[in-house]
Design a protein around this motif. Structure first.
Motif, PDB file in Angstrom:
ATOM      1  N   LEU A 110       0.687  -1.001  -0.062  1.00 42.88           N
ATOM      2  CA  LEU A 110       0.091  -0.102   0.107  1.00 42.88           C
ATOM      3  C   LEU A 110       0.927   1.252   0.244  1.00 42.88           C
ATOM      4  O   LEU A 110       2.020   1.288   0.396  1.00 42.88           O
ATOM      5  N   ALA A 111       0.320   2.489  -0.445  1.00 39.28           N
ATOM      6  CA  ALA A 111       1.145   3.619  -0.458  1.00 39.28           C
ATOM      7  C   ALA A 111      -0.121   4.652   0.189  1.00 39.28           C
ATOM      8  O   ALA A 111      -1.038   4.967  -0.817  1.00 39.28           O
ATOM      9  N   HIS A 112       0.273   5.552   1.116  1.00 40.45           N
ATOM     10  CA  HIS A 112      -0.492   6.594   1.494  1.00 40.45           C
ATOM     11  C   HIS A 112       0.064   7.907   0.419  1.00 40.45           C
ATOM     12  O   HIS A 112       1.296   8.358   0.931  1.00 40.45           O
ATOM     13  N   ILE A 113      -0.832   8.769  -0.065  1.00 40.10           N
ATOM     14  CA  ILE A 113      -0.311   9.683  -0.899  1.00 40.10           C
ATOM     15  C   ILE A 113      -0.405  10.887  -0.150  1.00 40.10           C
ATOM     16  O   ILE A 113      -1.593  11.443   0.040  1.00 40.10           O
ATOM     17  N   THR A 114       0.803  11.333   0.592  1.00 41.80           N
ATOM     18  CA  THR A 114       0.478  12.670   1.273  1.00 41.80           C
ATOM     19  C   THR A 114       1.477  13.506   0.661  1.00 41.80           C
ATOM     20  O   THR A 114       1.329  13.901  -0.605  1.00 41.80           O
ATOM     21  N   GLY A 115       2.334  14.268   1.457  1.00 40.13           N
ATOM     22  CA  GLY A 115       3.325  15.473   0.838  1.00 40.13           C
ATOM     23  C   GLY A 115       4.391  14.630  -0.114  1.00 40.13           C
ATOM     24  O   GLY A 115       4.877  13.787   0.325  1.00 40.13           O
ATOM     25  N   GLY A 116       4.220  15.295  -1.194  1.00 44.78           N
ATOM     26  CA  GLY A 116       5.369  14.962  -2.315  1.00 44.78           C
ATOM     27  C   GLY A 116       4.612  14.361  -3.240  1.00 44.78           C
ATOM     28  O   GLY A 116       5.149  13.860  -4.393  1.00 44.78           O
ATOM     29  N   GLY A 117       3.211  14.225  -3.229  1.00 50.18           N
ATOM     30  CA  GLY A 117       2.501  13.783  -4.369  1.00 50.18           C
ATOM     31  C   GLY A 117       2.569  12.240  -4.595  1.00 50.18           C
ATOM     32  O   GLY A 117       3.107  11.304  -3.784  1.00 50.18           O
ATOM     33  N   LEU A 118       1.696  11.794  -5.810  1.00 49.66           N
ATOM     34  CA  LEU A 118       1.478  10.281  -5.954  1.00 49.66           C
ATOM     35  C   LEU A 118       2.934   9.607  -6.142  1.00 49.66           C
ATOM     36  O   LEU A 118       3.114   8.541  -5.766  1.00 49.66           O
ATOM     37  N   ALA A 119       3.548  10.017  -7.281  1.00 45.23           N
ATOM     38  CA  ALA A 119       4.825   9.328  -7.850  1.00 45.23           C
ATOM     39  C   ALA A 119       5.742   9.064  -6.620  1.00 45.23           C
ATOM     40  O   ALA A 119       6.313   7.963  -6.445  1.00 45.23           O
ATOM     41  N   ALA A 120       6.128  10.099  -6.050  1.00 42.47           N
ATOM     42  CA  ALA A 120       7.187  10.102  -5.040  1.00 42.47           C
ATOM     43  C   ALA A 120       6.579   9.048  -3.605  1.00 42.47           C
ATOM     44  O   ALA A 120       7.537   8.523  -3.171  1.00 42.47           O
ATOM     45  N   ASN A 121       5.364   9.088  -3.152  1.00 43.44           N
ATOM     46  CA  ASN A 121       5.062   8.376  -2.192  1.00 43.44           C
ATOM     47  C   ASN A 121       4.680   6.918  -2.846  1.00 43.44           C
ATOM     48  O   ASN A 121       5.156   6.013  -1.822  1.00 43.44           O
ATOM     49  N   LEU A 122       4.321   6.677  -3.827  1.00 45.54           N
ATOM     50  CA  LEU A 122       4.008   5.435  -4.390  1.00 45.54           C
ATOM     51  C   LEU A 122       5.550   4.598  -4.520  1.00 45.54           C
ATOM     52  O   LEU A 122       5.726   3.465  -4.377  1.00 45.54           O
ATOM     53  N   ALA A 123       6.540   5.429  -5.090  1.00 39.34           N
ATOM     54  CA  ALA A 123       7.992   4.800  -5.075  1.00 39.34           C
ATOM     55  C   ALA A 123       8.376   4.192  -3.764  1.00 39.34           C
ATOM     56  O   ALA A 123       9.254   3.405  -3.854  1.00 39.34           O
ATOM     57  N   ARG A 124       7.910   4.699  -2.587  1.00 36.65           N
ATOM     58  CA  ARG A 124       8.353   4.293  -1.316  1.00 36.65           C
ATOM     59  C   ARG A 124       8.098   2.661  -1.128  1.00 36.65           C
ATOM     60  O   ARG A 124       8.713   2.039  -0.191  1.00 36.65           O
ATOM     61  N   SER A 125       7.079   2.391  -1.977  1.00 35.19           N
ATOM     62  CA  SER A 125       6.408   0.966  -1.827  1.00 35.19           C
ATOM     63  C   SER A 125       7.079  -0.034  -2.872  1.00 35.19           C
ATOM     64  O   SER A 125       6.377  -1.165  -3.128  1.00 35.19           O
ATOM     65  N   LEU A 126       7.999   0.619  -3.558  1.00 34.00           N
ATOM     66  CA  LEU A 126       8.533  -0.290  -4.848  1.00 34.00           C
ATOM     67  C   LEU A 126       9.882  -1.155  -4.580  1.00 34.00           C
ATOM     68  O   LEU A 126      10.594  -0.156  -3.768  1.00 34.00           O
ATOM     69  N   PRO A 127      10.113  -2.149  -4.813  1.00 35.47           N
ATOM     70  CA  PRO A 127      11.349  -2.532  -4.916  1.00 35.47           C
ATOM     71  C   PRO A 127      12.423  -1.957  -5.690  1.00 35.47           C
ATOM     72  O   PRO A 127      11.997  -1.284  -6.623  1.00 35.47           O
ATOM     73  N   ALA A 128      13.691  -2.139  -5.675  1.00 37.72           N
ATOM     74  CA  ALA A 128      14.594  -1.522  -6.522  1.00 37.72           C
ATOM     75  C   ALA A 128      14.835  -1.925  -7.976  1.00 37.72           C
ATOM     76  O   ALA A 128      15.354  -1.680  -8.782  1.00 37.72           O
TER      77      ALA A 128
END
Length: 342
Positions: free
Chosen positions: A243-261
């Motif tokens: 899951l990814a909570h879309i808060t400060g930084g917007g959609l792409a930046a927050n979603l990237a936090r839940s992705l593997p390298a």
């Protein structure tokens, strides 16, 4: 004779605020809450964790940011607490944790009992929506440091997740699908830019805008959507990888936090129409798309990454719960980035 009241601190007003908020706080109670007669601490029965094999406690803390300044300008204080809960508990649920309890902290220039009760009542309502308990808090009067009508709001929450059921980037693989879960509007991020646009364009918060169908102030004070119970139901009844909570930084930046390298999320901008408020802000403020993307949620408040075979079932569950959701994109081999399809 000099008193605390002479310095601007009204102890009796604080006591009255506590009495006014008690019935509202009680609505957020969970069975595990234990009363502390002294009132100095909030108690939670940890024997509830015995059903777990290896329980991990999750914690999160946040505030509401400068959205409180609009609540103060408009004299509406009964929903800003819901924003606080959304910011805290929906961070907890990203790892799969069930939010259990919260505490809040209000700093203000002057304790106005009815206003404090409204603020805390909103926190309690947010906790009810999240399925967690409001077990305590603090109201601090800071005369001289803040104006009599000024306040700030923060809180912390605790949740629990089974260690081997924790969600995260390690579960995400190419072929997975990204689901977008609709936001209720701006939520509680980007309000410094919102206020800048209002000032720059001379917008009237109490004027009804045809694009919105209500006043700008009503739109901007729409409380943050609380996703935790919806996400927990999704985890319980379908397979969810992250899951990814879309808060400060917007959609792409927050979603990237839940992705593997080793994987990217490729998103389809044509898959949804952002709520009208974002067009209003961009148009009146001259805010370019890139800046909108990295500041606001643009109508996507939470993302769920699920196997492609689970997407239809997941969408049916969410829409059945009254939460608009759609296929936002897909996971492909990559470098841990989220990007829009060109």
């Amino acid at each position: 004779m000099t008193s605390y009241a002479d310095a601007g601190v009204d102890i009796e007003a604080g006591d009255r605020a506590v009495e006014l908020m008690k019935s509202r706080v009680a609505r957020s109670r969970r069975p595990e809450v234990v009363d502390d007669a002294s009132g100095f601490a909030g108690l939670f029965d940890a024997s509830a964790f015995l059903r777990y094999r290896r329980p991990l406690l999750a914690t999160s803390t946040d505030g509401v940011g400068t959205k409180v300044m609009l609540a103060q300008r408009l004299g509406k204080h009964d929903t800003i607490g819901i924003d606080l809960v959304g910011m805290v508990v929906d961070d907890l649920v990203v790892c799969g944790a069930e939010p259990l309890f919260m505490t809040d902290y209000i700093a203000c220039g002057k304790v106005v009992p009815e206003r404090i009760a409204d603020i805390v009542g909103g926190v309690a309502e947010g906790c009810r929506l999240a399925g967690c308990a409001l077990v305590g808090g603090e109201t601090a009067e800071h005369p001289g440091a803040m104006g009599p009508d000024e306040y700030d709001l923060a809180g912390a929450g605790t949740g629990v997740v089974e260690a081997d059921e924790m969600l995260g980037p390690d579960r995400v693989v190419p072929g997975d699908v990204v689901l977008g879960l609709a936001s209720s509007g701006v939520h509680s991020n980007g309000y410094s830019l919102v206020r800048h646009v209002i000032a720059k364009a001379g917008l009237d918060l109490e004027r009804e805008l045809p694009e919105l169908g209500r006043t700008l102030g009503e739109e901007l004070l729409t409380p943050t959507r609380v996703y935790s119970l919806d996400c927990l139901a999704l985890i319980r009844e379908t397979e969810v990888h992250a899951l990814a909570h879309i808060t400060g930084g917007g959609l792409a930046a927050n979603l990237a936090r839940s992705l593997p390298a080793t994987a990217d999320a490729v998103l389809d901008r044509s898959s949804w129409t952002p709520p009208a408020i974002f067009e209003v802000l961009a148009g009146h403020g001259g805010v370019p798309q890139e800046e909108m993307d990295r500041t606001f949620n643009l109508g996507v408040g939470m993302c769920a990454i699920v196997p492609a075979a689970e997407a239809d079932r997941a969408l049916a569950l969410l829409t059945g719960r009254g939460l608009p959701a759609w296929v936002l994109g897909e996971i492909v081999a990559g470098e841990g980035r989220a990007r829009f399809r060109r």
